[in-house]
Design a protein around this motif. Structure first.
Motif, PDB file in Angstrom:
ATOM      1  N   THR A   1     -19.796 -40.601  22.417  1.00  0.00           N
ATOM      2  CA  THR A   1     -18.882 -39.607  22.988  1.00  0.00           C
ATOM      3  C   THR A   1     -17.404 -39.892  22.760  1.00  0.00           C
ATOM      4  OG1 THR A   1     -18.742 -40.815  25.064  1.00  0.00           O
ATOM      5  CG2 THR A   1     -20.471 -39.166  24.884  1.00  0.00           C
ATOM      6  N   GLY A   2     -17.062 -41.151  22.476  1.00  0.00           N
ATOM      7  CA  GLY A   2     -15.632 -41.466  22.432  1.00  0.00           C
ATOM      8  C   GLY A   2     -15.016 -41.401  23.821  1.00  0.00           C
ATOM      9  N   TYR A   3     -15.863 -41.333  24.839  1.00  0.00           N
ATOM     10  CA  TYR A   3     -15.509 -41.427  26.269  1.00  0.00           C
ATOM     11  C   TYR A   3     -14.751 -40.215  26.826  1.00  0.00           C
ATOM     12  CZ  TYR A   3     -16.564 -46.280  25.084  1.00  0.00           C
ATOM     13  OH  TYR A   3     -17.159 -47.400  24.600  1.00  0.00           O
ATOM     14  N   SER A   4     -14.070 -39.441  25.978  1.00  0.00           N
ATOM     15  CA  SER A   4     -13.176 -38.395  26.520  1.00  0.00           C
ATOM     16  C   SER A   4     -13.899 -37.448  27.466  1.00  0.00           C
ATOM     17  CB  SER A   4     -12.567 -37.584  25.377  1.00  0.00           C
ATOM     18  OG  SER A   4     -11.738 -38.403  24.610  1.00  0.00           O
ATOM     19  N   GLN A   5     -15.092 -36.980  27.042  1.00  0.00           N
ATOM     20  CA  GLN A   5     -15.776 -36.004  27.884  1.00  0.00           C
ATOM     21  C   GLN A   5     -16.321 -36.635  29.165  1.00  0.00           C
ATOM     22  OE1 GLN A   5     -18.308 -34.213  24.834  1.00  0.00           O
ATOM     23  NE2 GLN A   5     -17.005 -32.417  24.824  1.00  0.00           N
TER      24      GLN A   5
END
Lengths: 895, 163
Positions: free
Chosen positions: B139-143
């Motif tokens: 996810t790349g953490y952003s969500q």
């Protein structure tokens, strides 16, 4: 007039989200069978050695050990590519990397297996090993594979247009060497496989095989198992449970998948093997270390005249996807910009390290880093704004590129415009304080390969749909959900076409006994190909429902609109504001948008080959009797046999022709009429999208390409060399965003993974031994190191994509690395030629700049930088002692 | 190694187990209790996929002995749902794309549960810092940040309504 949709284009939660957030979803390692054994693999401690003898007698005697499996138990070779069948389940004669598979202990539990694996005695004859691809290419003897001279797996030499003439016409030529170091997928779920044989009812021997595996490609696994086990494919069932991320690492057959099946056959009991994290690093199949010698010629106005690339990839010990990877590196130089002349020399080289394979952005990422960096250098030289520079080299689609790639939808200009706009590029580029900078880069990727790796005329995706009497829709698809949202996409498309709610749709996916063939989740093909197949299957079922509903409603099938669980007659529903189920439904009419399914000119619009049956009854009040239906094509209705649903239906038939029907009513009518309600759809890429006829021309062509443009904002600490990415603006042309929240998630994830490769991730090797086989040491970024990513969706509506959709999961990754590199240049004025841009490399470049020495980092290194880095930095350039070291290496001493 | 009888308190239940003293908590949960929600993503406490709460504190069950947890309350991802329905954070992770492949999600559920229990209104840097104990590769953490904020809002709304 635009279309309006009820399901697609809306941000929705994945259909399997609750299983993931509650822990109830099952991944392969969560499964267990009665009597299940555990397999543990013995790996080679040597990078290159001949196996003289394996003695497992000590191990076999121990209590709790059921079987010891060795190479001779399944000697057939296999490999993901038909041209690369060079792997064995377990080594038969040689080991080719530290971690190669030698034997497998099958035991009652993991603790016993782990203890015993050490007791297998293997006698090796050590062979000279090759760790650097350019060294390996010089090899004359002790080859990695005897049938590959000079350890070259495959080399390609392409020339499109007239590269010599192109360079002669250029006003400026830039030439440099770039190196991108090796990275791996590091998916969170370690590979796992559970294999079990049924007992054959006639012979009592192991019969049918069922394999549960963490795979992106169930059908390829079924195919390879059939090769190695010498069983017909129909005797093998592959089931893919939830998969904890793939990124390409599970897109081919991984040794444990074959070993588990061989072990289950030998032990005559179910066997599960799950890799440890270290084993996952050895299984690898990641992005190869790539050496790129790139030359680009441009006119003064910024127009590119020619590109020449020589690419050497460190492929590791086996072919894997290597031939495809090296072809992608060259082929996808095209289809992003208009490049009239391309020369490409690609070498896929074998070395004694784990095999490299496909990883997100397969083959294109490293070359894109080099190319976009070089464009930035040229832009700086010509004093043209980098965004403007790229605009001057845009394609004019629809077109076919010089290397035979067909481009139709092309959202790149809008992507560039959007990121320039959102990032404040014009006002801020080059004007930020020292140490802070902006960089721009673009990329693209295929929406599925137009040619399957196993050549055949088989469709790439086939989908079956069955609708139950209560209106439940079951979609059978071979497409593999690996976290990217494939099941959700499938459900959305089916629901949109059928006009039913998403809750009605159940997706049965990736089970070779149940689902029709789909070649798997790789090369970003699922939305485009499985999506199109789903759309066609749903259209086929819808046609049957519409024919039956039209009879009931006394109108032509093409007048019907399927929406919100209702079947409405075109234009009529305004007179009946409430649906027959008593629930009020907003009329889809009255807006300027045309609901999906009504558009006469749309290719997805209603086909009319059912004829205009029943139109004579419109508004006449004449009942649509079943007798009239029987004149149509098929009828499964048995005279005199009235089912319960039919009875209800019959009562309703006595009423006046309907102006709307509920989805269930229409389904019941159709099932009564046809006997069963099923439909099939399949997709094969069109012949004109399959590329040129040159050797290797089959790799690179795709029915559609996605486009990406990104701006990265970074700051560089000139004291420590540390690079911080503050924000990335990422515009991505995905054709149409079927599920915006999923598209944004894929784009953010790609950018983030690209940032990992740009800044921290690197597989560090020392004499064939991986120095960092753990997630902490590999340095996959945590939330503390992750930048803000602003995803910007650009919709170019592809003419062939399902509802216009294209890929969105890979293309964005490739732009991030050069965007960061270009931003570093903007911030501190140094051009980095080797990724990742670690503090050591950035510092060395900064020092080189201060000394004003023309040091190219990839050829030598700043002599003032610490020697420790050279020992540790992983660059195999610096291997060996004394005279063996590279001639530019300051640590080199003359012999 | 000889097995010992052990009484664990997991998700408010009291299962009795006969296990070796060197059994890891993660194996006891996954294999002996069939609570397979907690995942094994690494073997060296770097990924956080096996995170469980021990007396409300996030701990890595892959590097803890089951026998050391006797007498302590263990909460796994299977114990996060409330009254048979999704907890706000579980719903939000689904809605906002906080989970893609979902393999790391159970670990994040536990980390976030602890974060919101100790700090009901965390700032962005506090969220980032709290999540940095767990790795995600999709996810790349952003969500996830969006999901956490949405969950906080939903909780506050829910509480306001019930008052």
């Amino acid at each position: 007039m635009s279309q309006s949709f009820s399901i697609i284009g809306k941000p929705i939660a994945m259909v399997d989200a609750a299983g993931k957030t509650t822990g109830s979803g099952k991944y392969t390692d969560d499964l267990a069978l009665p009597g299940m054994l555990v397999g543990k693999i013995l790996h080679s401690p040597h990078p290159h050695a001949r196996i003289k003898r394996i003695d497992s007698s000590r191990a076999e005697k121990l209590e709790g050990i059921v079987a010891v499996v060795v190479g001779s138990d399944a000697p057939n070779p296999y490999g993901i590519l038909p041209v690369g069948h060079d792997e064995h389940a377990l080594a038969t004669d040689k080991v080719r990397y530290v971690g190669d598979n030698v034997a497998c202990i099958v035991a009652e539990d993991e603790a016993i297996a782990e203890r015993t694996v050490e007791l297998i005695e293997v006698q090796y004859e050590l062979l000279p090993a090759y760790f650097d691809p350019e060294e390996s290419m010089k090899a004359e003897r002790d080859l990695v594979h005897d049938n590959k001279p000079h350890n070259i797996e495959k080399d390609y030499h392409h020339a499109f247009g007239d590269p010599d003439k192109g360079f002669a016409e250029a006003d400026h030529i830039e030439e440099a060497r770039f190196i991108a170091n090796e990275v791996t997928h590091a998916a969170m779920e370690p590979h796992s496989t559970l294999a079990a044989f049924d007992i054959d009812s006639q012979t009592g021997k192991p019969g049918r095989l069922t394999v549960w595996s963490s795979t992106q490609v169930p059908y390829y696994l079924q195919h390879k198992l059939s090769l190695v086990l010498e069983m017909p494919m129909s005797q093998i069932r592959v089931i893919k449970p939830l998969v904890g991320g793939g990124f390409g690492g599970k897109s081919e057959v991984i040794p444990l998948e074959i070993i588990a099946a061989v072990a289950a056959r030998k032990a005559k009991r179910p066997v599960k093997i799950t890799y440890t994290r270290e084993e996952v690093f050895w299984a690898h199949r990641g992005r190869p270390r790539t050496i790129i010698d790139l030359k680009t010629g441009v006119k003064n106005d910024g127009r590119i005249t020619a590109v020449k690339a020589r690419v050497v990839q460190d492929g590791g010990g086996y072919c894997s996807y290597g031939v495809v990877t090296i072809l992608y590196s060259g082929a996808l130089l095209g289809a992003l910009y208009d490049i009239p002349n391309i020369e490409y020399d690609g070498f896929r080289v074998l070395t004694n390290k784990p095999a490299c394979g496909a990883m997100r952005g397969h083959g294109t990422v490293n070359v894109r880093f080099a190319f976009e960096s070089q464009l930035d250098e040229l832009a700086a030289k010509l004093k043209i704004d980098p965004a403007e520079f790229r605009r001057r080299n845009l394609l004019q689609p629809p077109c076919i590129t010089v290397n035979g790639l067909r481009v139709q939808s092309y959202g790149l200009p809008e992507c560039i415009e959007k990121v320039v706009d959102r990032s404040g590029w014009k006002a801020r580029k080059g004007k930020l304080p020292q140490g802070r900078g902006l960089g721009l880069a673009c990329s693209h990727y295929v929406s599925g390969a137009a040619n399957s790796i196993i050549r055949s005329d088989m469709p790439h995706s086939t989908v079956n749909i069955k609708i139950d009497r209560d209106g439940g829709v079951v979609v059978y698809t071979g497409a593999s959900e690996i976290g990217q949202g494939s099941d959700t996409m499938t459900a959305q498309i089916a629901a949109e076409v059928l006009g039913c709610s998403l809750a009605r749709v159940r997706v049965i996916a990736a089970d070779t006994d149940l689902t029709p063939i789909d070649i798997g989740s790789y090369s970003s093909r699922v939305t485009f190909m499985a999506g199109n197949a789903t759309l066609r299957a749903a259209e086929a079922v819808k046609k049957q429902i519409a024919a039956a509903a039209a009879k009931k409603m006394g109108c032509a099938p093409e007048e019907l609109l399927f929406r919100d669980d209702l079947i409405l007659r075109n234009g009529v529903p305004a007179q009946e504001p409430r649906g027959p189920d008593g629930r009020g439904r907003p009329s889809p009419h009255g807006s300027s948008e045309l609901p999906y399914g009504l558009s006469r000119d749309s290719e997805h619009g209603f086909a009319t080959d059912h004829g205009r049956v029943g139109t004579g009854h419109v508004g006449t009040g004449v009942h649509a009797r079943p007798a009239e239906l029987s004149s149509a094509t098929v009828s499964g209705r048995v005279e005199g046999q009235i089912l319960r649903g039919s009875l209800q239906q019959k009562r309703k038939e006595d009423e006046a022709p309907k102006i709307s029907m509920s989805f269930e009513e229409a389904v019941v009518a159709a099932i009564d009429f046809h006997g069963a309600l099923t439909g099939t759809g399949s997709y094969a890429p069109p012949p004109e999208a399959r590329g040129g006829k040159h050797k290797g021309g089959g790799v690179g062509p795709s029915p559609a390409y996605s486009y990406s443009a990104q701006v990265a904002e970074v700051s560089v600490d000139e004291g420590t060399g540390e690079v911080t990415v503050h924000k990335v603006w990422a515009a991505h042309d995905c054709g149409r965003a079927l599920n915006p929240v999923a598209v944004e998630g894929q784009v953010i994830g790609s950018v983030w993974m690209g940032m990992g490769q740009a800044l921290t991730e690197e597989m560090i090797w020392k004499d064939g031994l991986l120095m960092n086989p753990g997630l902490l040491e590999y340095r996959s970024p945590s939330s503390a190191e992750s930048p803000e990513v602003e995803p910007i969706i650009v919709e170019s509506i592809d003419p062939e994509g399902p509802f216009g959709a294209k890929e969105c999961s890979e293309g964005a990754l490739a732009a991030t690395i050069p965007a960061i590199s270009n931003a570093i240049y903007d911030a501190v004025g140094v051009r980095l030629h080797e990724s990742p841009f670690t503090p050591e490399r950035v510092l060395a470049a900064l020092r080189a700049k201060r000394n004003a020495k023309p040091v190219n980092l990839t050829e030598g290194v700043d002599p003032t930088s610490p020697t420790k880095f050279r020992e540790h930095g992983g660059s195999l350039w610096f291997k060996g002692k004394g005279a063996l070291r590279h001639e530019l290496d300051p640590a080199r001493t003359k012999a | 190694m000889k097995k010992q009888l052990l009484e664990l308190r997991v998700n408010s239940r009291l299962p009795e187990l006969a296990i070796e003293p060197n059994r890891l908590l993660l194996d006891a949960l996954r294999i002996d209790l069939q609570l397979t929600g907690s995942k094994r993503g690494c073997d060296d406490s770097s990924c956080g996929a096996c995170t469980v709460l021990v007396d409300g504190i996030p701990m890595l069950s892959c590097t803890m002995l089951a026998s050391s947890c006797e007498g302590h309350e263990i909460t796994t991802v299977e114990g996060v749902s409330e009254h048979g329905a999704l907890a706000a954070i579980q719903k939000a992770y689904g809605d906002w794309g906080g989970a893609q492949c979902g393999f790391c999600t159970p670990g994040f559920m536990m980390t976030v549960k602890h974060l919101l229990a100790t700090n009901p209104n965390p700032s962005d840097p506090e969220i980032r810092e709290a999540l940095s104990s767990n790795l995600c590769r999709c996810t790349g953490y952003s969500q996830m940040y969006e999901a956490i904020k949405a969950a906080i809002q939903a909780e506050q709304k829910g509480m306001a309504v019930s008052k």
